[in-house]
Scaffold this motif. Structure first.
Motif, PDB file in Angstrom:
ATOM      1  N   SER A  32       0.861  -1.185   0.000  1.00 49.45           N
ATOM      2  CA  SER A  32       0.000   0.000   0.000  1.00 49.45           C
ATOM      3  C   SER A  32       0.899   1.236   0.000  1.00 49.45           C
ATOM      4  O   SER A  32       2.101   1.147   0.239  1.00 49.45           O
ATOM      5  N   LEU A  33       0.322   2.397  -0.259  1.00 54.71           N
ATOM      6  CA  LEU A  33       1.115   3.625  -0.352  1.00 54.71           C
ATOM      7  C   LEU A  33       1.909   3.888   0.925  1.00 54.71           C
ATOM      8  O   LEU A  33       3.071   4.270   0.883  1.00 54.71           O
ATOM      9  N   ASP A  34       1.272   3.635   2.081  1.00 54.97           N
ATOM     10  CA  ASP A  34       1.981   3.946   3.330  1.00 54.97           C
ATOM     11  C   ASP A  34       3.019   2.874   3.701  1.00 54.97           C
ATOM     12  O   ASP A  34       3.769   3.031   4.657  1.00 54.97           O
ATOM     13  N   GLU A  35       3.082   1.793   2.911  1.00 58.23           N
ATOM     14  CA  GLU A  35       4.106   0.763   3.160  1.00 58.23           C
ATOM     15  C   GLU A  35       5.378   0.981   2.336  1.00 58.23           C
ATOM     16  O   GLU A  35       6.359   0.273   2.506  1.00 58.23           O
ATOM     17  N   ALA A  36       5.353   1.963   1.426  1.00 57.52           N
ATOM     18  CA  ALA A  36       6.512   2.181   0.546  1.00 57.52           C
ATOM     19  C   ALA A  36       7.688   2.720   1.356  1.00 57.52           C
ATOM     20  O   ALA A  36       7.534   3.634   2.160  1.00 57.52           O
ATOM     21  N   TYR A  37       8.874   2.133   1.127  1.00 56.89           N
ATOM     22  CA  TYR A  37      10.087   2.554   1.839  1.00 56.89           C
ATOM     23  C   TYR A  37      10.839   3.666   1.117  1.00 56.89           C
ATOM     24  O   TYR A  37      11.797   4.204   1.637  1.00 56.89           O
ATOM     25  N   ASP A  38      10.491   3.928  -0.133  1.00 55.47           N
ATOM     26  CA  ASP A  38      11.282   4.878  -0.922  1.00 55.47           C
ATOM     27  C   ASP A  38      10.371   5.524  -1.963  1.00 55.47           C
ATOM     28  O   ASP A  38       9.340   4.971  -2.321  1.00 55.47           O
ATOM     29  N   PRO A  39      10.756   6.716  -2.471  1.00 56.85           N
ATOM     30  CA  PRO A  39       9.872   7.453  -3.387  1.00 56.85           C
ATOM     31  C   PRO A  39       9.659   6.777  -4.732  1.00 56.85           C
ATOM     32  O   PRO A  39       8.635   6.980  -5.377  1.00 56.85           O
ATOM     33  N   LYS A  40      10.611   5.938  -5.156  1.00 55.94           N
ATOM     34  CA  LYS A  40      10.450   5.304  -6.479  1.00 55.94           C
ATOM     35  C   LYS A  40       9.376   4.217  -6.429  1.00 55.94           C
ATOM     36  O   LYS A  40       8.533   4.130  -7.317  1.00 55.94           O
ATOM     37  N   SER A  41       9.404   3.403  -5.374  1.00 59.94           N
ATOM     38  CA  SER A  41       8.337   2.405  -5.206  1.00 59.94           C
ATOM     39  C   SER A  41       6.981   3.108  -5.138  1.00 59.94           C
ATOM     40  O   SER A  41       6.001   2.682  -5.760  1.00 59.94           O
ATOM     41  N   LEU A  42       6.933   4.197  -4.380  1.00 58.56           N
ATOM     42  CA  LEU A  42       5.707   4.964  -4.211  1.00 58.56           C
ATOM     43  C   LEU A  42       5.140   5.410  -5.562  1.00 58.56           C
ATOM     44  O   LEU A  42       3.945   5.285  -5.843  1.00 58.56           O
ATOM     45  N   GLU A  43       6.040   5.911  -6.394  1.00 57.88           N
ATOM     46  CA  GLU A  43       5.662   6.381  -7.728  1.00 57.88           C
ATOM     47  C   GLU A  43       4.986   5.263  -8.525  1.00 57.88           C
ATOM     48  O   GLU A  43       3.961   5.463  -9.181  1.00 57.88           O
ATOM     49  N   HIS A  44       5.577   4.054  -8.473  1.00 59.53           N
ATOM     50  CA  HIS A  44       5.038   2.936  -9.269  1.00 59.53           C
ATOM     51  C   HIS A  44       3.774   2.347  -8.648  1.00 59.53           C
ATOM     52  O   HIS A  44       2.897   1.859  -9.373  1.00 59.53           O
TER      53      HIS A  44
END
Length: 304
Positions: A29-41
């Motif tokens: 989920s969005l709040d589980e992303a560790y870094d901005p690149k994962s978040l973007e995808h």
């Protein structure tokens, strides 16, 4: 007994831990992303799927087999990301240092415990709790140890800041005979193109005297100049912002003249070949979406 030996990034590789993408789990989920690149995808719906990542890691493993490298894989944990073996530990000389990683990644260390059990226990170190250090920030260059860090007073606010000055000083004390040099890296929680997650996202040596570098990944020009003076500007391949984003500096050396690289890194791969390197090109663009690439997926144990 495993006799560890790592003195630099490029000597002939004999044994390595390669991460695993099997049972990698659902898209976070969005709040589980560790870094901005994962978040973007995750936001774009382009986050990589397991079968594609497994195929990419199989291609990497095939290159290791071709060069007769002993490959260890982590034990499988269901629904758990175990791709980035580089973060969980690293070897300096004959010593294995366990990383103090983000707490929810602790099980990744358990999955390679069977390998750690084959090392002389006197050569396995776990730093004290206040020490933050990850393998992506630690780079060996013979008598040098280069370490990426973040010196901003807002360190604790950045999930992308993985190695602190306690980590740098810990390595200085553990290896008093090494020249330990830290580099203050640019961090961003929101823009992957301005986030040097680890040192290997903006610099990596190749061969005997060359390197790949992204000038704007360093907060201080003096840190960048340190490497320019050490390697010589003519020996450094300078990458652009978008190439940094695509992880051009995160290739992996099997030998002083053999580099595993992503097949789309045309400009870099041409430069490597022009400088006498054998370039083993593999697809790794799906794994790259998680802000990690070839070096991030490996934990070298023995080099000649």
């Amino acid at each position: 007994m495993l006799q560890l030996n790592i003195k630099n990034e490029t000597s002939r590789l004999r044994a390595v831990v390669l991460g695993s993408a099997v049972h990698n789990g659902p898209t976070p989920s969005l709040d589980e992303a560790y870094d901005p690149k994962s978040l973007e995808h995750i936001k774009a719906g382009t986050y990589p799927v397991e079968k594609d990542m497994v195929a990419e890691m199989d291609a990497f493993n095939a290159v290791f087999q071709k060069y007769d490298v002993k490959v260890y894989r982590p034990e499988m944990i269901e629904n758990y990301n175990q791709i980035f073996a580089r973060d969980i530990g690293f070897v300096i000389d004959d010593t294995f240092v366990k990383s103090n990683i983000l707490p929810d990644r602790e099980r990744e260390l358990d999955a390679i415990q069977y390998i750690i059990d084959q090392i002389d226990p006197l050569k396995v170190v776990r730093p004290p709790e206040e020490v933050h250090i990850e393998g992506g920030d630690v780079m060996l260059w013979n008598d040098h140890v280069f370490i990426g860090t973040y010196k901003g007073s807002d360190y604790k606010d950045y999930i992308t800041a993985r190695t602190n000055m306690y980590g740098v000083n810990f390595i200085k004390e553990l290896f008093p005979n090494k020249i330990v040099k830290e580099f203050d890296l640019v961090k961003s929680k929101i823009e992957a193109r301005d986030n040097a997650l680890h040192l290997d996202c903006c610099f990596q040596p190749v061969g005997k005297d060359k390197g790949i570098i992204y000038k704007r990944g360093f907060r201080e020009e003096a840190d960048y100049m340190y490497l320019v003076n050490l390697f010589g500007k003519e020996n450094l391949f300078h990458i652009e912002r978008n190439e940094m984003y695509n992880m051009f500096s995160n290739v992996f050396s099997i030998d002083e003249n053999v580099v595993v690289s992503e097949k789309n890194f045309t400009r870099l791969n041409n430069w490597l070949r022009a400088n006498g390197f054998i370039v083993e090109e593999i697809p790794y663009a799906e794994i790259a979406k998680q802000e990690g690439l070839l070096r991030c997926s490996t934990l070298p144990l023995i080099r000649d």
